[in-house]
Write a protein that holds these residues in place. Structure first.
Motif: not given
Lengths: 413, 156
Positions: A62-63, A73, A261, A274, A278, A284
């Motif tokens: 997600h980065r 991902t 996140d 979010n 999430y 992480t």
């Protein structure tokens, strides 16, 4: 009496060959692994998925815009989709990755309990809960001035449903009960619990740690509001678990941990959170473990949970019959509806001594209070020895256990 | 089976079946509670110390054969000894059961332990060492007046 398969499609020999550890020896004896309620062993498919991930896909999710991050991902989210299908959730956003069942329940206690409990409210649990479904509720109830109530059980280890029905009131804000008891093996009447709770307008969390790897579980059929379980008790890695929650409920709950996140935007004045899931996955996550759990779901899917349940029902019947015939042995937990978990005490030997002697025979059982001290108090025993079965166990494993118990008797009787 | 026989010697099984000094002391100068939260073993030890000598000792509680026989043998071994002698005896006992698997324990050391030496076999079973030391830690806590309760998870 020593058939090793219960259905033509269920080939326990070929299943066993997929678990490398089952081919090892302990103290010079072939391993007889009967501690599956603590954790299950891992099939090659799961081991290879972990290895493959770290060798060829490792990146943060997600980065990044780079290739590996996209692959990681994709694989992480694919695992979430597999879990969604496995438990029959309506929407992938209802599947939150956690560290395990304990983490999932703590998430619920924090995000639901701290937001919705006020003074005088009540949370109902049962007399057979694991400490992980007691302590988080005690903490949040203490903090909020709420009261923790406990559904009692009978001598067989079955919940007293009339007493439960009588406890429900406008003060009841949440029910959190175990689907399958880890120390007694009881399969609780969760459909009835959910129906009664919902008639009262109360959401229900089910602790499914001992259920998901042993019987078909469909969260929409159960109609539970939250369902927590662990990856490592269903052939996946440790450090990963799931909290399923109905979307409408998860949306009303407050965030759990803050961090990366789980946010949409952060300024020093205000953070917006979010979307689901999430919002509940700060930092992480254990990416490899999630992917490994996906591989475990695939593995179980190839066998079919109904076949697993039939096989384990046969093991439970056989183990109950053979163990009942052992002189001085008393089974703790004799509910009509049980999973393949057999807790017992011997009148001439303490569970720890049983555990040590069986270990020297290569037999792994759990001994102690199984993180259910109130259950031990209820039955007025300090501890039990527990044999808990999984899809790869056989009647020969039961025979080995009974033979091992004869050794215990030799030493202690 | 040899290591198992070494662990579950007749003397140990006999103390487990008929523990010595398994009683509450009517009058005591020191007492403490000992608990292993990981397995649930739980004992209470009472001692009566006069002029630095253990005049009487009793224990009650519940646990496995190793913890109970160790507690029983301990009570038999310390009665009539000075507090300093008891602490030295515990140090020796502790050193023996903590000796790494494969390392030799000198015969003289085992001999110094007397009948407590029967518990030396526990060192082959690392998961059970705390069973053998629970009552001793409880006794030392009582003598030190360190508080009414000890746990195996605080002191190894």
């Amino acid at each position: 009496m020593t058939s090793t398969s219960t259905a033509p499609s269920f080939d326990v020999g070929s299943l066993r060959s997929q678990f490398p550890i089952l081919g090892t020896t302990v103290h010079g004896r072939p391993l007889v692994y009967l501690d599956n309620a603590a954790t299950t062993q891992k099939p090659v498919a799961v081991l290879e998925s972990l290895d493959d991930y770290y060798r060829t896909q490792n990146a943060n999710i997600h980065r990044g815009v780079h290739h590996l991050s996209e692959v990681a991902t994709f694989e992480y989210e694919k695992a979430r989709g597999k879990v969604k299908n496995f438990i029959g959730a309506a929407d992938v956003r209802e599947v939150v990755f956690t560290r395990g069942t304990t983490d999932g329940i703590n998430l619920a206690a924090h995000s639901y309990g701290r937001k919705f409990l006020t003074e005088g409210d009540e949370v109902i649990i049962s007399a057979m809960e694991h400490h992980s479904n007691i302590v988080p509720w005690q903490l949040v109830c203490d903090e909020r001035g709420a009261r923790l109530r406990v559904i009692p059980m009978n001598d067989g280890g079955e919940l007293l449903m009339d007493e439960f029905a009588a406890m429900l009131s406008a003060r009841t804000k949440l029910i959190s009960v175990v689907h399958v008891s880890n120390s007694l093996g009881t399969v609780n009447p969760v459909n009835e619990i959910v129906a009664l709770a919902h008639r009262n307008g109360t959401p229900v969390l089910l602790d499914g740690a001992q259920a998901v790897a042993h019987m078909p579980v469909n969260v929409q059929e159960l109609d539970c509001d939250l369902y927590a379980f662990s990856g490592h008790k269903m052939f996946g890695p440790t450090g990963i678990g799931i909290l399923y929650g109905k979307k409408e409920l998860l949306e009303r709950m407050q965030p759990y941990q803050g961090g990366g996140d789980m946010i949409r935007s952060v300024t020093f004045e205000k953070t917006t959170f979010n979307d689901l899931p999430y919002r509940f996955e700060a930092g992480t996550p254990p990416i490899a473990a999630a992917i490994g759990l996906g591989a475990a779901v695939d593995f179980i899917g190839r066998i079919g949970m109904s076949a697993v349940r039939r096989h384990e029902e046969d093991l439970l019947r056989y183990a109950t019959e053979r163990l009942s015939a052992v002189p001085g042995l008393r089974i703790i937990g004799t509910a009509r509806e049980k999973a393949a978990v057999v807790s017992f005490v011997l009148d001439h030997a303490h569970p720890h001594d049983i555990g040590t002697i069986l270990d020297r025979e290569g037999i792994a059982v759990r001994t102690g209070h199984h993180c259910t001290q109130p259950v031990m108090q209820r039955f007025d025993i300090p501890a039990t020895a527990r044999a808990s079965f999984s899809l790869y166990n056989t009647r020969e494993d039961v025979d080995a256990l009974v033979k091992g118990l004869a050794k215990v008797r030799e030493i202690f009787a | 089976m040899s290591e198992l026989n070494e662990l579950y010697q007749q003397l140990i099984l006999e103390h487990n079946k008929s523990p010595r000094n398994f009683r509450v002391l009517d009058r005591c100068t020191h007492d403490a509670d000992g608990y292993n939260p990981l397995c649930g073993d739980h004992y209470h030890v009472w001692v009566n110390v006069e002029n630095g000598v253990i005049m009487d000792i009793g224990f009650q509680g519940n646990g496995c054969a190793i913890s109970k026989s160790s507690a029983s043998m301990m009570t038999a071994a310390v009665k009539g000894k000075s507090v300093a002698e008891v602490k030295a005896l515990f140090d020796t006992f502790h050193a023996v059961i903590m000796t790494k698997i494969g390392d030799e324990v000198p015969d003289a050391t085992i001999e110094a332990l007397g009948s407590l030496g029967a518990l030396a076999g526990v060192r082959e079973f690392p998961a059970r060492i705390k069973c053998a030391s629970l009552a001793w830690h409880t006794l030392v806590a009582a003598l030190n007046g360190a508080g009414s309760s000890i746990s195996t998870e605080n002191n190894g």
